[in-house]
Design a protein around this motif. Structure first.
Motif, PDB file in Angstrom:
ATOM      1  N   VAL A   1      38.115  72.267  62.415  1.00 21.40           N
ATOM      2  CA  VAL A   1      37.761  74.182  62.289  1.00 21.40           C
ATOM      3  C   VAL A   1      37.827  74.134  59.909  1.00 21.40           C
ATOM      4  O   VAL A   1      38.208  73.129  59.627  1.00 21.40           O
ATOM      5  CB  VAL A   1      40.134  75.037  61.807  1.00 21.40           C
ATOM      6  CG1 VAL A   1      39.917  74.870  63.813  1.00 21.40           C
ATOM      7  CG2 VAL A   1      41.418  73.806  61.124  1.00 21.40           C
ATOM      8  N   ALA A   2      37.148  74.812  59.949  1.00 24.29           N
ATOM      9  CA  ALA A   2      36.602  74.828  58.599  1.00 24.29           C
ATOM     10  C   ALA A   2      37.840  75.918  57.355  1.00 24.29           C
ATOM     11  O   ALA A   2      38.519  77.203  58.143  1.00 24.29           O
ATOM     12  CB  ALA A   2      35.756  75.771  58.128  1.00 24.29           C
ATOM     13  N   PHE A   3      38.001  75.459  56.090  1.00 25.67           N
ATOM     14  CA  PHE A   3      38.670  75.746  55.000  1.00 25.67           C
ATOM     15  C   PHE A   3      37.910  75.947  53.609  1.00 25.67           C
ATOM     16  O   PHE A   3      36.847  75.276  53.846  1.00 25.67           O
ATOM     17  CB  PHE A   3      40.295  75.568  55.082  1.00 25.67           C
ATOM     18  CG  PHE A   3      40.276  74.213  54.749  1.00 25.67           C
ATOM     19  CD1 PHE A   3      40.349  73.897  53.827  1.00 25.67           C
ATOM     20  CD2 PHE A   3      39.960  73.232  56.006  1.00 25.67           C
ATOM     21  CE1 PHE A   3      40.963  72.462  53.229  1.00 25.67           C
ATOM     22  CE2 PHE A   3      40.870  72.007  55.296  1.00 25.67           C
ATOM     23  CZ  PHE A   3      40.852  71.415  54.590  1.00 25.67           C
ATOM     24  N   ASP A   4      38.192  76.520  52.950  1.00 25.92           N
ATOM     25  CA  ASP A   4      37.992  76.271  51.586  1.00 25.92           C
ATOM     26  C   ASP A   4      37.998  74.896  51.254  1.00 25.92           C
ATOM     27  O   ASP A   4      38.523  74.439  50.645  1.00 25.92           O
ATOM     28  CB  ASP A   4      38.390  77.421  50.555  1.00 25.92           C
ATOM     29  CG  ASP A   4      37.899  78.636  50.763  1.00 25.92           C
ATOM     30  OD1 ASP A   4      36.893  79.031  52.253  1.00 25.92           O
ATOM     31  OD2 ASP A   4      37.823  79.821  50.182  1.00 25.92           O
ATOM     32  N   GLY A   5      37.000  73.889  51.239  1.00 25.22           N
ATOM     33  CA  GLY A   5      36.803  72.744  50.871  1.00 25.22           C
ATOM     34  C   GLY A   5      37.023  72.020  51.118  1.00 25.22           C
ATOM     35  O   GLY A   5      37.328  70.570  51.228  1.00 25.22           O
ATOM     36  N   GLY A   6      36.645  72.341  52.908  1.00 30.21           N
ATOM     37  CA  GLY A   6      36.918  71.198  53.875  1.00 30.21           C
ATOM     38  C   GLY A   6      37.230  71.957  55.106  1.00 30.21           C
ATOM     39  O   GLY A   6      37.274  72.637  54.812  1.00 30.21           O
ATOM     40  N   SER A   7      37.548  70.591  56.208  1.00 32.15           N
ATOM     41  CA  SER A   7      37.962  70.786  57.694  1.00 32.15           C
ATOM     42  C   SER A   7      38.542  69.983  58.097  1.00 32.15           C
ATOM     43  O   SER A   7      39.103  68.903  57.023  1.00 32.15           O
ATOM     44  CB  SER A   7      36.741  70.827  57.828  1.00 32.15           C
ATOM     45  OG  SER A   7      35.723  69.874  58.070  1.00 32.15           O
ATOM     46  N   VAL A   8      38.846  70.255  59.021  1.00 25.11           N
ATOM     47  CA  VAL A   8      40.586  69.741  60.037  1.00 25.11           C
ATOM     48  C   VAL A   8      40.129  69.548  61.173  1.00 25.11           C
ATOM     49  O   VAL A   8      39.604  70.817  62.121  1.00 25.11           O
ATOM     50  CB  VAL A   8      41.460  69.806  59.451  1.00 25.11           C
ATOM     51  CG1 VAL A   8      42.099  71.219  60.070  1.00 25.11           C
ATOM     52  CG2 VAL A   8      43.046  68.590  60.028  1.00 25.11           C
ATOM     53  N   GLN A   9      40.429  68.340  62.121  1.00 26.06           N
ATOM     54  CA  GLN A   9      40.405  67.924  63.207  1.00 26.06           C
ATOM     55  C   GLN A   9      42.060  68.241  64.038  1.00 26.06           C
ATOM     56  O   GLN A   9      42.679  67.879  63.808  1.00 26.06           O
ATOM     57  CB  GLN A   9      39.668  66.847  63.605  1.00 26.06           C
ATOM     58  CG  GLN A   9      39.380  66.449  65.479  1.00 26.06           C
ATOM     59  CD  GLN A   9      38.783  65.783  65.882  1.00 26.06           C
ATOM     60  OE1 GLN A   9      38.814  64.948  64.440  1.00 26.06           O
ATOM     61  NE2 GLN A   9      38.606  65.102  67.056  1.00 26.06           N
ATOM     62  N   LEU A  10      41.424  69.220  64.397  1.00 28.19           N
ATOM     63  CA  LEU A  10      43.010  69.745  65.568  1.00 28.19           C
ATOM     64  C   LEU A  10      43.303  68.469  67.048  1.00 28.19           C
ATOM     65  O   LEU A  10      42.589  68.005  67.000  1.00 28.19           O
ATOM     66  CB  LEU A  10      42.760  70.887  66.419  1.00 28.19           C
ATOM     67  CG  LEU A  10      42.482  72.309  66.105  1.00 28.19           C
ATOM     68  CD1 LEU A  10      42.567  73.267  66.824  1.00 28.19           C
ATOM     69  CD2 LEU A  10      43.670  72.606  64.243  1.00 28.19           C
TER      70      LEU A  10
END
Length: 492
Positions: A26-35
């Motif tokens: 999932v994306a967010f401002d400045g990067g992403s994270v894996q669930l």
């Protein structure tokens, strides 16, 4: 659609716009994270590792503390996050530098101008029982009368309640204050007060709370003293309706009194519907009108944001007194101040009261807080007013109406059919609710995520103008008109 809302630091968590499964990125401002976990829509996921006991931030402020270490991509909810709220606090007054002055709006609506200068959004006759013993009598009077005067007014409505007897002191005074304020509402061209005769809430005492200038549009009857209370009541409604014939005329937003409320919130409420309603409050106050924010237990943990916008030291002190007094009310009854959110809120992704409150206060927009009023008191200032009332949907919405709100904006992520004495605009925080419950919902704030806040702002403002000008809300179409009075004292 992206699975997460784009945000900026310093938030530690991301709110999911739709459900995600383990392994999704999932994306967010400045990067992403894996669930790491499956995460439902409206629930939170950690953007980075969070240590045990560390504060967890959303909306740029702490929403509680981690109860254990949380890994990046992990679901953040009641299993690993808890409130940090305790009892009363001390607060420091600042200069109000956090106030944003909204631009004035030139929008207009078609309303009913009253002799006292106020403008109603409806031209109705209200039937108000002093006591629960004649609540059904009041409803029967309203039903019979409406059939005879439908061509004269927008409607005839009775508001049943179970109170008015076996009450004492402050408790009885609150019931009397609410009913007197409702009788004076600008949406009520006239009011019939129906008493029984032997109740604590005597008609004569209630009338003493109604200004002399308003009494010409008030009628009353005492059922025990009437030969035929039904015939008498219907005749009084007819008399008022014939005197109440009026036409709508243009009025600016300065003539609108906007009540703002949330109920059945979810994790998206503080990201879509509530900030959108805050913009509506800013439009109205920026034009010189009034907005009213209440649900005091649902600002615990975010009260500092309202205090920072107090227009004066006296207003700041009044907010502090109100918030700490409400907290003491909980403490005196052996209850924690953080006994919120509700099961429905939790299922929708809200974990702590701080999170719920930080979302809820956004309904008040960004303008200065100009006044604080007690339960049952009518609004007396232009700008944003904070009103004493609990979070309960029916009790707080009734208090908003009694304070003079001519339209109530009610945001929800879970949905509710309830309506109140004035037009109650139901605003869904998400598309799914709006699609599933079109008979309940008047506006889909999920469009904030698709079309952007500015487009949603323009669309909702036009919807409010149409409703203030006479278009029915879903609750009005469904006949959902209720009041609930705050019962605080002993019952005899």
């Amino acid at each position: 659609m992206p699975k997460a809302l784009k945000i900026a630091p310093p938030d530690d968590v991301l709110t999911m716009l739709e459900a995600g499964v383990a392994g999704d990125r999932v994306a967010f401002d400045g990067g992403s994270v894996q669930l790491i976990d499956a995460v439902e829509r409206g629930h939170k996921v950690a953007l980075h590792a969070i240590e045990r006991n560390a504060p967890v931030r959303k909306f740029g402020f702490p929403i509680g503390r981690a109860t254990r270490s949380i890994a990046a991509g992990e679901h953040v909810h009641v299993h690993n996050l808890q409130t940090a709220l305790a009892g009363q606090h001390s607060y420091a007054f600042d200069t109000g530098a956090n106030v944003v002055t909204p631009l004035p709006s030139t929008a207009t609506f078609m309303g009913y101008r009253r002799a006292d200068g106020r403008v109603g959004t409806r031209n109705e006759i209200w039937v108000l029982p002093t006591v629960g013993c004649v609540a059904r009598t009041a409803e029967r009077i309203a039903r019979q009368a409406e059939a005879r005067v439908a061509h004269l007014v927008d409607g005839v409505h009775a508001f049943a309640h179970p109170h008015g007897c076996s009450q004492l002191g402050h408790d009885l005074d609150g019931t009397r204050a609410i009913l007197a304020s409702l009788a004076c509402h600008p949406n009520a061209a006239g009011a019939v007060i129906v008493g029984l005769g032997c109740e604590e809430n005597q008609v004569a005492a209630l009338l003493e709370r109604i200004p002399q200038a308003r009494r010409g549009s008030i009628r009353f009857l005492v059922a025990q003293a009437s030969a035929d209370e039904m015939a008498e009541g219907v005749a009084l409604v007819e008399e008022l309706a014939r005197a109440a014939m009026a036409v709508r005329s243009p009025a600016g937003l300065d003539a609108l009194v906007l009540g703002v409320k949330c109920g059945g919130s979810d994790g998206l409420s503080g990201l879509t519907a509530n900030p959108l309603v805050g913009r509506m409050a800013d439009h109205v106050t920026g034009a010189g009108g009034s907005a009213i924010l209440t649900e005091i237990p649902e600002i615990f943990g975010a009260e500092h944001l309202l205090m920072a916008r107090a227009a004066s030291r006296a207003t700041f002190d009044a907010i502090v007194t109100l918030v700490n007094g409400f907290k003491q009310h909980f403490i005196d009854h052996g209850e924690p101040v953080s006994e919120n959110p509700s099961p429905g809120n939790i299922a929708g992704g809200i974990t702590t009261l701080e999170e719920k409150s930080l979302g809820a206060v956004q309904k008040g927009g960004t303008s200065a807080v100009v006044d604080v009023i007690d339960y049952g008191v009518q609004v007396r200032a232009r700008g944003l007013t904070v009103l004493e009332a609990p979070g309960n949907d029916a009790v707080s919405s009734t208090a908003l109406a009694a304070a003079g709100a001519t339209v109530i904006l009610f945001t929800t992520g879970r949905g509710t059919p309830l309506g109140f004495p004035v037009p109650t605009v139901k605003i869904a925080s998400n598309h799914d609710l709006a699609v599933r419950k079109p008979g309940w919902i008047d506006f889909d704030a999920g469009m904030v995520l698709d079309a952007g806040m500015d487009a949603a702002d323009a669309a909702l403002l036009q919807r409010i103008i149409a409703i203030a000008s006479g278009e029915e809300t879903a609750a009005e179409r469904n006949g959902e008109r209720e009041i609930a009075i705050w019962k605080r004292g002993v019952t005899l």
